[in-house]
Design a protein around this motif. Structure first.
Motif, PDB file in Angstrom:
ATOM      1  N   THR A 175      15.121   1.752 -54.581  1.00 13.29           N
ATOM      2  CA  THR A 175      15.542   2.359 -55.845  1.00 13.29           C
ATOM      3  C   THR A 175      15.105   1.497 -57.028  1.00 13.29           C
ATOM      4  O   THR A 175      14.798   0.304 -56.881  1.00 13.29           O
ATOM      5  CB  THR A 175      17.067   2.535 -55.867  1.00 13.29           C
ATOM      6  N   TRP A 176      15.153   2.140 -58.204  1.00 11.24           N
ATOM      7  CA  TRP A 176      14.820   1.451 -59.454  1.00 11.24           C
ATOM      8  C   TRP A 176      16.128   1.210 -60.207  1.00 11.24           C
ATOM      9  O   TRP A 176      16.940   2.125 -60.361  1.00 11.24           O
ATOM     10  CB  TRP A 176      13.888   2.322 -60.296  1.00 11.24           C
ATOM     11  N   GLU A 180      18.181   6.817 -61.505  1.00 12.01           N
ATOM     12  CA  GLU A 180      18.652   7.601 -60.367  1.00 12.01           C
ATOM     13  C   GLU A 180      17.520   7.830 -59.374  1.00 12.01           C
ATOM     14  O   GLU A 180      16.357   7.958 -59.760  1.00 12.01           O
ATOM     15  CB  GLU A 180      19.197   8.943 -60.854  1.00 12.01           C
ATOM     16  N   THR A 181      17.896   7.895 -58.078  1.00 14.93           N
ATOM     17  CA  THR A 181      16.921   8.210 -57.018  1.00 14.93           C
ATOM     18  C   THR A 181      17.425   9.447 -56.272  1.00 14.93           C
ATOM     19  O   THR A 181      18.491   9.409 -55.649  1.00 14.93           O
ATOM     20  CB  THR A 181      16.758   7.039 -56.036  1.00 14.93           C
ATOM     21  N   TYR A 182      16.652  10.523 -56.358  1.00 13.86           N
ATOM     22  CA  TYR A 182      17.024  11.781 -55.732  1.00 13.86           C
ATOM     23  C   TYR A 182      15.767  12.340 -55.060  1.00 13.86           C
ATOM     24  O   TYR A 182      14.852  12.812 -55.738  1.00 13.86           O
ATOM     25  CB  TYR A 182      17.540  12.761 -56.794  1.00 13.86           C
ATOM     26  N   VAL A 183      15.737  12.254 -53.722  1.00 13.27           N
ATOM     27  CA  VAL A 183      14.535  12.609 -52.969  1.00 13.27           C
ATOM     28  C   VAL A 183      14.911  13.611 -51.876  1.00 13.27           C
ATOM     29  O   VAL A 183      15.946  13.457 -51.201  1.00 13.27           O
ATOM     30  CB  VAL A 183      13.872  11.357 -52.347  1.00 13.27           C
ATOM     31  N   TYR A 196      19.744   9.867 -51.656  1.00 15.90           N
ATOM     32  CA  TYR A 196      20.243   9.781 -53.018  1.00 15.90           C
ATOM     33  C   TYR A 196      20.842   8.402 -53.270  1.00 15.90           C
ATOM     34  O   TYR A 196      21.486   7.811 -52.391  1.00 15.90           O
ATOM     35  CB  TYR A 196      21.323  10.843 -53.273  1.00 15.90           C
ATOM     36  N   ALA A 197      20.614   7.906 -54.513  1.00 15.17           N
ATOM     37  CA  ALA A 197      21.220   6.647 -54.968  1.00 15.17           C
ATOM     38  C   ALA A 197      21.529   6.776 -56.453  1.00 15.17           C
ATOM     39  O   ALA A 197      20.680   7.207 -57.249  1.00 15.17           O
ATOM     40  CB  ALA A 197      20.293   5.476 -54.711  1.00 15.17           C
TER      41      ALA A 197
END
Length: 254
Positions: A175-176, A180-183, A196-197
Motif C-alpha cells: 500500500t501507499w 487508499e488501496t482498493y483492488v 482493500y487497505a
C-alpha cells in the motif's frame, strides 16, 4: 271285418284237427317306423291298431328336423371400438440380444491448441507504482518469474485458461501511505475477490488468495477501483512489491 271272420274260421278248423306235426309259423318282418328310442311295431300290429283305433298302438308321428346351418344370416358390421383395458404387469426382462454391426468411423474433431497441456502455472510482478486515474484501471505487470506455456499474457496482463479445472490464485501488493488501496481480482468481467487497505500514515503489505473453478477460455486479471479517495499501490524499480500468482490444482475430468 271280413279279415277278422276269416281268421276266426281258420282258427276253429285248426283246433278240430290234430296234426302230427305243427306247421312252421311265418315270421313277419319288422319295419322301422319310429325313432331309435322307441320299440318297433310290426305290420300286423299296425293294421290291428288302425282297425281297433286303440291309442296305445297308434303309429307315432315323426317330427321333421330343420338344419339350422341353412338359416345362418349374413355377417354383420364391425362394432365400435371399446375402451382400453388396464395395463398389465410388467413382463420379465428378456435375454440380451446379439451385438450389432460396427458403426462407421466418425468425423475428426477440431484441432486442439498447440499449448494445451495438463499443467498451468504463472508468477508475475510489477516494479512500478500505480495511481488510479479512471474509475476502473487495469493493472499490468512487467516482470515474469514463471509463465508455463505462456498462458499469462504479459501485454494484456491477463491469465487465459487453456486447461479447465480448479486453480489457486494469490495477489500481494504494497500500500501507499495516506492513500487508499482498493483492488479487484477479476474472473472475466466479474469481481471474484477484493483486496482493500484504508489510508494510513505508513505503508503495509496486503495479500489476498482464493481458488476458482475455470472453464476453457476464462480470463483472470487485476483491476483498481477508484472511489472518493485516491487509490494507489506502491512499488519501485529496485525491487518487486506487487506479485500475482496462479497455478492449476486439479484438471477437470473429461
Amino acid at each position: 271285418m271280413r279279415a277278422v271272420i276269416l281268421l276266426l274260421l281258420l282258427s276253429t278248423g285248426n283246433a278240430g284237427s290234430q296234426p302230427d306235426k305243427e306247421p312252421p309259423r311265418r315270421r313277419l318282418a319288422c319295419v322301422r317306423c319310429c325313432g331309435p328310442s322307441e320299440q318297433p311295431v310290426s305290420i300286423f300290429s299296425q293294421r290291428s291298431a288302425r282297425m281297433s283305433g286303440h291309442p296305445e298302438y297308434s303309429v307315432p308321428k315323426v317330427q321333421p328336423t330343420i338344419d339350422i346351418t341353412i338359416l345362418k344370416g349374413e355377417k354383420g358390421e364391425m362394432g365400435e371400438r371399446g375402451f382400453p383395458g388396464a395395463a398389465g404387469k410388467a413382463g420379465e426382462r428378456g435375454s440380451r440380444g446379439l451385438s450389432g454391426r460396427k458403426g462407421q468411423k466418425g468425423q475428426p474433431g477440431p484441432q486442439g491448441h498447440s499449448c494445451k497441456q495438463l499443467f498451468a502455472a504463472f508468477s508475475v510482478g510489477r516494479r512500478k507504482p500505480l495511481h488510479s486515474s479512471d474509475y476502473f484501471q487495469h493493472v499490468t505487470f512487467d516482470t515474469e518469474f514463471v509463465n508455463l506455456y505462456q498462458h499469462f499474457n504479459m501485454f494484456s496482463g491477463k491469465f487465459f485458461c487453456y486447461v479447465p479445472g480448479i486453480y489457486y490464485f494469490s495477489l500481494n501488493v504494497h500500500t501507499w501511505n495516506f492513500k487508499e488501496t482498493y483492488v479487484h481480482l477479476m474472473r472475466n468481467e466479474q469481481a471474484a475477490a477484493i483486496l482493500y487497505a484504508q489510508p494510513s500514515d505508513r505503508s503495509i503489505m496486503q495479500s489476498q488468495s482464493l481458488m476458482l473453478e475455470l472453464q476453457e477460455g476464462d480470463e483472470v486479471w487485476i483491476r483498481m477501483f477508484k472511489r472518493e479517495r485516491e487509490n494507489a499501490i506502491y512499488s519501485e524499480e529496485s525491487d518487486v512489491y506487487i506479485v500475482f500468482n496462479g497455478h492449476l490444482i486439479k484438471p477437470a475430468l473429461e
